[in-house]
Scaffold this motif. Structure first.
Motif, short mmCIF file in Angstrom:
data_model
loop_
_atom_site.label_atom_id
_atom_site.label_comp_id
_atom_site.label_asym_id
_atom_site.label_seq_id
_atom_site.Cartn_x
_atom_site.Cartn_y
_atom_site.Cartn_z
N LEU A 182 -17.64 -0.86 8.77
CA LEU A 182 -16.93 0.57 7.71
C LEU A 182 -16.28 1.34 8.71
CD1 LEU A 182 -20.12 1.07 5.57
CD2 LEU A 182 -18.07 -0.20 4.92
N ASP A 183 -16.87 1.65 10.07
CA ASP A 183 -16.27 2.62 10.59
C ASP A 183 -14.84 2.29 11.17
OD1 ASP A 183 -18.46 4.10 10.43
OD2 ASP A 183 -19.47 3.83 12.35
N ARG A 184 -14.70 0.95 11.45
CA ARG A 184 -13.37 0.33 11.84
C ARG A 184 -12.40 -0.17 10.70
NH1 ARG A 184 -13.11 -4.59 16.29
NH2 ARG A 184 -10.93 -4.75 16.24
N PHE A 185 -12.88 -0.47 9.93
CA PHE A 185 -11.82 -0.96 8.98
C PHE A 185 -11.79 -0.24 7.59
CE2 PHE A 185 -13.46 -4.75 11.32
CZ PHE A 185 -12.20 -5.25 11.91
N GLY A 186 -12.48 1.07 7.71
CA GLY A 186 -12.29 2.20 6.26
C GLY A 186 -13.29 1.89 5.25
#
Length: 812
Positions: free
Chosen positions: A542-546
């Motif tokens: 979630l943090d990396r891909f939105g």
């Protein structure tokens, strides 16, 4: 001029022209023309100094105590004379009309004319160009000229009616903006004059809402999800009561008629519309219909990779009423022959890229199985080709009665699973299970406008039922890829405007392991549906891909229960509550790992675990939630059932999975029991691996289990070996054996050579101590070996190699 009229009673104002004004003619007109200017002067003049009031209490009034005094309670009695209140008179202006304005101010007209918006209890700007302002028994009212009875300014709030005891004398409303705001308050009167019980009801509702937020924070989310499930089940039940059996295939044929030109499948840049897939599947059905070898209810095995023809053949055979068995194309040799013998197909259809696998099993294949390959010519003897025959037949649909189902519980698919002990077993999939699987994307909020990206193998129920079936349920479009690629995943999502992706836990970890690139959040993906993602990977994803909504679910292929995480709780596979258990009864029971069986009390009933403790998940088997078992294996079907669990006569399905339920009723997957583990997104049956290893002439016994590897999903395979007497370990032969007969995910990465094998009290191999010891050469005194794919051999597992594995320098 203005004069007092004693006959009117309580200080009424009347308009009475003086004799001089009447004689001059037009005096009244001049007075009206001067009023706006006088009003302006009064507004611009500074307020008079306040005078200290006497100690004696003054009578309440409806006006103000001075120019800017506080408001008095409303409604009140008639306003007393100005001299009685101790407020001195003052002239409101000089020049013509000054005395008239002074008298108007003395009688309170100044407040009505110039400060009407400050009237107690009334909103700003009392205005009425075509109306008049009245004072009735001390109550200011506003009435449009000639339109009904006057209404009190505060009557809208208090509900009091104006006093009609005294005659009413109109006085012009001198506010230039008019009295239009009165109309707004008049329109709100029915809503403001509410019964006394309404505030109590509003307070009660607010209290209930607060209690729900504090004690039942997920009530509405649970209710929406449960209503969706019930609505879908009710729709299917209504069709059944009407004598209609609507399958997923029926829905696809209907969509091909309603939206023939909408893309259904996108593969390697080529678009296949609903009409295209329908017509090509008709060709497949026509070939086997003319061949005459298949009748309704026969089984056809399908060994193909991810390609459009997989779906064409699947749908074409389903249109003939055949049961299609999906074979895992990673399974080789002996295991593949076992799969074919368990489902007993009449025909085996093999993809063009799997002819090497066919060549391995063809000599040992049963003679009564007809083999077809997806090519135009063949070098194999007695093997039929399919592509050339498809070009020669028409694309007309076959008779509808061939595909029509008499019962939603009838079999339609065989999907092989190794989620339980032993070799792969053919789980029986009914029309009802296909419908439930197809509703998964819809239940998570996907729509017909979504584009679903499928990289999982189609022989998996996740890709075939949830993915392809879900697209049909929605009438959406799916993008199919031959094989998952972590480096090309987001490029494909951007290229095809993908909005929904499917995953398994290992897939998400692979994506997070890729080098960070610019614009990784620049995509349209909003939903990710799958299972098995780890908590830390979930957060990193979630943090990396939105802001992608992770829709985690739980469900065994052959099981009769499913959980869906509709709230987005990280790590959870779903939620349960009283209503869910009412329709889908299940429990978590205590399990004895040493004896490999549930723990029962002195009365013989199974014991339930407390919240927060790991327990074996079991689901009740009844008419609404049946268990269809495995094809060709009655013994394995019976082994998955538990009877006499909580009372006499009950029957439960044993999922073989350990779950934990927290105090908020969220469920979490804990581990698998028995001789299985999960690696690279696949379930590995330890007995299958053991059988392959003991085929070597220098192996006496093999105990296979899974061990945890840091930063890796699932468990890696490890085999503890007992060598035959006077035999030595041949690593080269061992490598050749596992590569030849086992898929890549099932090959043991670690070997451990022991002198004796520990057994349980029921003469089963002991695994738990071996699992705890792992593959650390610092703590394990036995010789250890590691499968080095770069060297294509088993090498000695030293401390240096162990550190490289833990640091991620060596690829597993």
């Amino acid at each position: 001029m203005w004069t007092k009229q004693p006959s009117l009673g309580r200080h009424r104002l009347a308009q009475a022209p003086s004799p001089g004004a009447a004689a001059a003619g037009g005096g009244e007109r001049r007075w009206r023309q001067q009023l706006p200017a006088l009003c302006k002067r009064l507004r611009e003049r500074p307020p008079p100094p306040r005078r200290q009031r006497s100690a004696a209490p003054a009578a309440p009034s409806w006006g103000r105590e001075g120019r800017r005094g506080p408001l008095s309670p409303l409604p009140g009695p008639a306003r007393p004379r100005r001299s009685q209140r101790g407020v001195p008179f003052r002239r409101c202006g000089a020049g013509r009309g000054g005395r008239a304005a002074e008298r108007a101010a003395e009688q309170g007209l100044r407040r009505a004319a110039c400060g009407s918006r400050r009237l107690a209890g009334f909103p700003p700007r009392c205005s009425c160009p075509a109306g008049v302002l009245l004072r009735t028994a001390g109550a200011p009212v506003c009435r449009r000229r000639g339109r009904g009875k006057p209404r009190p300014l505060w009557g809208l709030l208090s509900g009091s009616a104006p006093c009609q005891a005294a005659p009413q004398v109109p006085t012009p409303c001198l506010e230039p903006s008019g009295c239009g705001d009165m109309r707004v308050w008049d329109s709100l009167a029915p809503f403001l004059m509410l019964p006394s019980w309404v505030p109590g009801v509003a307070a009660g509702i607010a209290s209930l809402h607060l209690i729900q937020k504090l004690l039942f924070p997920y009530f509405w989310a649970d209710l929406r999800y449960l209503l969706k499930v019930l609505m879908y089940g009710l729709k299917v039940e209504i069709y059944r009561l009407q004598g209609k059996i609507v399958t997923v295939l029926d829905k696809f044929v209907k969509l091909a008629e309603e939206q023939p030109h909408k893309p259904f499948l996108i593969y390697e840049g080529k678009v296949h519309t609903y009409q295209d897939v329908d017509r090509r599947s008709n060709r497949v059905a026509q070939v086997f219909l003319h061949h005459g070898a298949l009748k309704k209810g026969d089984t056809v095995a399908l060994l193909m990779g991810n390609e459009p023809d997989f779906i064409h053949v699947w749908f074409g055979l389903a249109k003939l009423g055949c049961v299609v068995a999906f074979l895992n194309f990673n399974v080789r040799s002996r295991s593949l022959l076992h799969c074919l013998s368990s489902c007993e197909p009449k025909i085996l259809i093999v993809g063009a890229d799997l002819l090497g696998t066919l060549e391995e099993i063809l000599p040992n294949l049963q003679k009564d199985i007809s083999v077809w390959i997806m090519t135009k010519d063949s070098t194999f003897p007695s093997v039929h080709t399919l592509l050339d025959k498809m070009e020669a037949v028409s694309e007309d649909p076959v008779p509808v009665n061939r595909r029509s189902a008499n019962n939603l519980k009838s079999s339609v698919l065989y999907i092989f699973t190794s989620g339980t002990t032993g070799l792969p077993k053919a789980a029986v999939i009914s029309h009802m299970q296909v419908l439930k699987g197809a509703a998964g994307l819809w239940a998570f909020g996907a729509t017909a406008e979504d584009i679903i990206y499928i990289t999982l193998p189609l022989y998996h129920s996740a890709a075939s039922l949830l993915g392809i079936g879900g697209c049909i349920e929605l009438g959406a479009t799916c993008v199919l890829r031959k094989k998952f690629s972590a480096s090309q995943f987001w490029n494909d999502c951007k290229k095809y405007n993908v909005t929904v992706i499917q995953y398994i836990g290992e897939l998400c970890r692979y994506l997070c392991s890729q080098p960070v690139k610019d614009g990784e959040k620049n995509h349209k993906v909003r939903l990710a549906v799958g299972n098995g993602v780890r908590n830390d990977v979930w957060r990193e994803f979630l943090d990396r891909f939105g802001a992608i909504k992770i829709c985690e679910f739980y469900g065994a292929t052959e099981g009769n229960i499913c959980f869906m995480n509709h709230t987005g709780k990280i790590g959870s596979v779903g939620r349960t509550n009283y209503f869910y258990k009412l329709f889908f009864p299940f429990d978590l029971i205590k399990y004895d790992f040493q004896k490999d069986e549930p723990i029962r009390n002195k009365h013989g009933w199974c014991e339930k675990v407390n919240k927060g403790e790991a327990g074996l998940l079991i689901s009740k088997v009844n008419a609404k939630n049946p268990f269809f078992g495995y094809a060709g294996s009655k013994r394995h079907t019976e082994k998955k059932l538990l009877s006499e669990v909580f009372k006499k006569g009950d029957l439960y399905f044993n999922t073989g999975d350990l779950m934990v339920q927290d105090h908020e009723n969220f469920l979490y997957f804990w581990d698998r029991i028995g001789d299985t583990f999960r690696w690279k997104g696949e379930n590995v049956a330890t007995t299958e691996v053991s059988d392959v290893i003991v085929m070597l002439d220098f192996i006496q016994e093999a105990n296979v289990y899974g061990v945890s590897v840091p930063d890796h999903e699932g468990k890696a395979g490890m085999a503890s070996l007992i060598l035959k007497q006077n035999k030595s370990l041949d690593l080269e032969q061992m490598y050749k054996q596992v590569v030849t007969y086992l898929p890549s995910y099932a090959r043991p990465l670690f070997l451990r050579v022991q002198k004796t094998m520990e057994m349980t009290g029921t003469f089963k191999q002991q695994k738990f101590r071996l699992v705890d010891e792992g593959f650390n050469p610092s703590t394990v005194t036995d010789p250890l070996y590691f499968l080095d794919n770069s060297k294509q051999a088993y090498v000695l597992l030293t401390k240096e190699v162990h550190e490289r594995i833990l640091s991620g320098q060596m690829k597993l």
